[in-house]
Design a protein around this motif. Structure first.
Motif, PDB file in Angstrom:
ATOM      1  N   PHE A  55       0.496  -1.233  -0.021  1.00 54.17           N
ATOM      2  CA  PHE A  55      -0.176   0.023  -0.166  1.00 54.17           C
ATOM      3  C   PHE A  55       0.536   1.491  -0.166  1.00 54.17           C
ATOM      4  CE2 PHE A  55      -1.804   3.599   3.253  1.00 54.17           C
ATOM      5  CZ  PHE A  55      -2.593   3.680   1.947  1.00 54.17           C
ATOM      6  N   ILE A  56       2.068   1.513   1.025  1.00 52.95           N
ATOM      7  CA  ILE A  56       3.030   2.799   0.983  1.00 52.95           C
ATOM      8  C   ILE A  56       3.506   2.797  -0.400  1.00 52.95           C
ATOM      9  CG2 ILE A  56       5.000   1.080   1.519  1.00 52.95           C
ATOM     10  CD1 ILE A  56       2.768   4.626   3.234  1.00 52.95           C
ATOM     11  N   ASN A  57       3.966   1.582  -1.308  1.00 51.97           N
ATOM     12  CA  ASN A  57       3.577   2.123  -2.301  1.00 51.97           C
ATOM     13  C   ASN A  57       3.123   3.017  -3.366  1.00 51.97           C
ATOM     14  OD1 ASN A  57       6.960   1.124  -3.245  1.00 51.97           O
ATOM     15  ND2 ASN A  57       5.910  -0.552  -1.804  1.00 51.97           N
ATOM     16  N   ARG A  58       1.875   2.386  -3.451  1.00 49.09           N
ATOM     17  CA  ARG A  58       1.243   2.777  -4.082  1.00 49.09           C
ATOM     18  C   ARG A  58       0.568   4.814  -3.748  1.00 49.09           C
ATOM     19  NH1 ARG A  58      -1.005  -2.026  -3.591  1.00 49.09           N
ATOM     20  NH2 ARG A  58      -2.700  -0.743  -1.699  1.00 49.09           N
ATOM     21  N   VAL A  59       1.238   5.433  -2.228  1.00 48.76           N
ATOM     22  CA  VAL A  59       0.697   6.382  -1.955  1.00 48.76           C
ATOM     23  C   VAL A  59       1.909   7.294  -2.555  1.00 48.76           C
ATOM     24  CG1 VAL A  59       0.764   8.159   0.186  1.00 48.76           C
ATOM     25  CG2 VAL A  59       0.351   5.638   0.663  1.00 48.76           C
ATOM     26  N   GLU A  60       2.517   6.937  -2.804  1.00 47.58           N
ATOM     27  CA  GLU A  60       3.081   8.586  -3.944  1.00 47.58           C
ATOM     28  C   GLU A  60       2.630   8.428  -5.134  1.00 47.58           C
ATOM     29  OE1 GLU A  60       7.824   8.855  -3.653  1.00 47.58           O
ATOM     30  OE2 GLU A  60       7.358   8.518  -6.041  1.00 47.58           O
ATOM     31  N   TYR A  61       2.203   7.544  -5.680  1.00 47.02           N
ATOM     32  CA  TYR A  61       1.450   7.423  -7.139  1.00 47.02           C
ATOM     33  C   TYR A  61       0.133   8.347  -6.647  1.00 47.02           C
ATOM     34  CZ  TYR A  61      -1.915   6.563 -10.687  1.00 47.02           C
ATOM     35  OH  TYR A  61      -2.668   6.560 -11.615  1.00 47.02           O
ATOM     36  N   PHE A  62      -0.515   7.958  -5.714  1.00 45.18           N
ATOM     37  CA  PHE A  62      -1.825   8.866  -5.565  1.00 45.18           C
ATOM     38  C   PHE A  62      -1.180  10.921  -4.919  1.00 45.18           C
ATOM     39  CE2 PHE A  62      -4.796   9.525  -1.671  1.00 45.18           C
ATOM     40  CZ  PHE A  62      -5.479   9.468  -3.046  1.00 45.18           C
TER      41      PHE A  62
END
Ligand code: NAG
Length: 478
Positions: A446-453
């Protein structure tokens, strides 16, 4: 834009687009997809095929497809979509976000922005908290003093409400949403498959209304629209006059909102005034009630009966359990999960919003330089790891958990930028709690998706607590 236009034209029809062409996005109606909000996406070197059995499913497919694309689509000439197969459906049917517009108010443009972000995250219920002690924010044509008096407070507390002595800014603050604006927001949300649930608080958190119409209170004395935060003793008196007022208010509310659910509050209603009020005591006696808690129940049940007679269902905060639950009520469990357990065991629907995991007005970091917040500590990871099904429930009872909601109470959020700062990225975490199957959840991924988000939020001009989530070395590797 292309995809959104595409959907706008598709929605509401039995869509079936031309087949067999290459290099196209094909939207196909497929009633074998049993989840009403589910969808599939298949992409290969020729086509991207979206299948769903409802407009909502197709809409969510498009949201996922957009997430496979570069954030700045408008400046991109070539888009690469990986060859993939996605089969997706939500874990919960209620995926909500709440916003308190009484303590502070935000313009319609902001409300739409908030709804847009929810739509991107496949959330489907916007809980709009319109009324409270500090301001009444929905236009009710039958009662002009709600607009003239209840919508404004003379001054606002500075600093934290636990600080003493209290200091005030001395500025008149307020406003309200016109029915036209409310209508506009509902339509905007509907186009994004989001239902808007209005909350009209009763019997507590009613000081603003009582300031406008003192006869609605038990003391009959003049009160002011509250200027500080907390729980106040001026609550609606259970008189016929009050019930008529609330029914008339709800008539206008129902005229505006197609939502099956109407939220009637029910939380934090001190019984001090009811204890000494002849009117309240008379109602207790006439109806054979045991005490003021049963009187609160009587109050809520009576309002429920009214709303049920108009084909609506009530939602209330978990205090509506005290003194006996209204027969068809859905409970929003906020003081932990006990309310949810009790309600689900009694075969009532519940929505999980415990302070421990769902209160986005709590601090998200323990850094000293965080902007003032109500207290508490709710970091992103804790939101993400929320398990909405209380352990005490067996499978049959667990079905009663309709879903989850993040709450944004705005005592300390004087601007919409501050609302954004508190809501993001925690809303992203909550959306996964609401949507993803438990076995697919993993905080590291999840935390890896946060930056994209966050890049998407930049594109949408939405503020977020970026400095808190820079995780060295783990991001940007792909
Ligand atoms: C509660 C109140 C709410 C307040 C919030 C602050 C509920 C259901 N009631 O005390 O009016 O703004 O907490 O965290 O949350």
């Amino acid at each position: 834009n292309f995809l959104n236009n595409f959907l706008e034209h598709a929605s509401g029809r039995t869509w079936k687009t031309k087949y067999s062409e290459t290099n196209s996005i094909i939207l196909e109606y497929d009633d074998s997809i049993s989840s009403k909000e589910g969808y599939s996406i298949e992409s290969n070197e020729h086509n991207i095929t979206i299948k769903a059995s409802t407009d909502a499913g197709a809409f969510y497919a498009v949201q996922s497809l957009l997430q496979l694309m570069p954030v700045d689509l408008n400046n991109t000439t070539e888009i690469h979509i990986p060859a993939i197969t996605i089969k997706d459906e939500p874990r919960f049917k209620y995926r909500g976000m709440h916003l308190d517009v009484s303590r502070h108010m935000y313009d319609v443009e902001f409300i739409k922005k908030y709804i847009n972000a929810m739509a991107m995250l496949k959330m489907n219920n916007f809980h709009w908290h319109f009324t409270d002690d500090q301001g009444w924010r929905i236009e009710i044509k039958k009662y002009p003093r709600l607009q003239e008096v209840a919508a404004y407070r003379d001054s606002t507390l500075l600093g934290h409400y636990n600080d003493t002595p209290h200091q005030y800014d001395g500025k008149k603050y307020g406003g309200f949403y016109t029915q036209e604006e409310v209508h506009e927001v509902i339509a905007f949300a509907k186009a994004r498959h989001i239902n808007v649930i209005p909350e009209i608080e009763m019997p507590g958190h009613a000081q603003a209304a009582i300031a406008a119409y003192p006869e609605l209170g038990c003391t009959g004395e003049n009160v002011q629209v509250a200027m500080k935060w907390g729980v106040f003793e001026d609550i609606y008196c259970p008189s016929e006059e009050t019930f008529t007022f609330l029914e008339n208010v709800l008539d206008e509310v129902m005229e505006l909102f197609p939502s099956k659910y109407i939220h009637i509050g029910g939380d934090e209603a001190p019984k001090t005034q009811w204890k000494t009020s002849d009117v309240a005591q008379q109602v207790i006696k006439e109806n054979g009630l045991k005490d003021e808690h049963e009187l609160q129940s009587y109050f809520i049940q009576r309002m429920e009966k009214y709303l049920n007679s108009k084909g609506r269902q009530i939602i209330g905060w978990d205090e509506i359990l005290e003194g006996g639950l209204a027969p068809n009520a859905t409970v929003m469990s906020w003081r932990g999960t006990n309310g949810a357990v009790e309600a689900a065991k009694a075969r009532h629907d519940v929505i999980m919003t415990p302070t421990s995991h769902a209160y986005f007005d709590y601090y998200q970091s323990e850094n000293d330089d965080e902007p003032l917040a109500i207290g508490g500590f709710l970091p992103l990871e804790k939101v993400y790891n929320f398990n909405p099904i209380p352990q005490e429930l067996n499978d049959e009872e667990a079905i009663r958990v309709l879903g989850v909601q993040g709450n944004v109470w705005t005592e300390y959020m004087t601007t919409s930028e501050q609302v954004e700062y508190m809501a993001f990225p925690r809303m992203l975490a909550m959306s996964e709690v609401a949507w993803s199957a438990d076995e697919n959840k993993n905080y590291d991924s999840f935390i890896n998706r946060v930056e994209y988000f966050h890049k998407r939020l930049d594109e949408m001009d939405i503020n977020y607590a970026n400095h808190l989530y820079e995780i060295e070395g783990t991001l940007n590797e792909n």
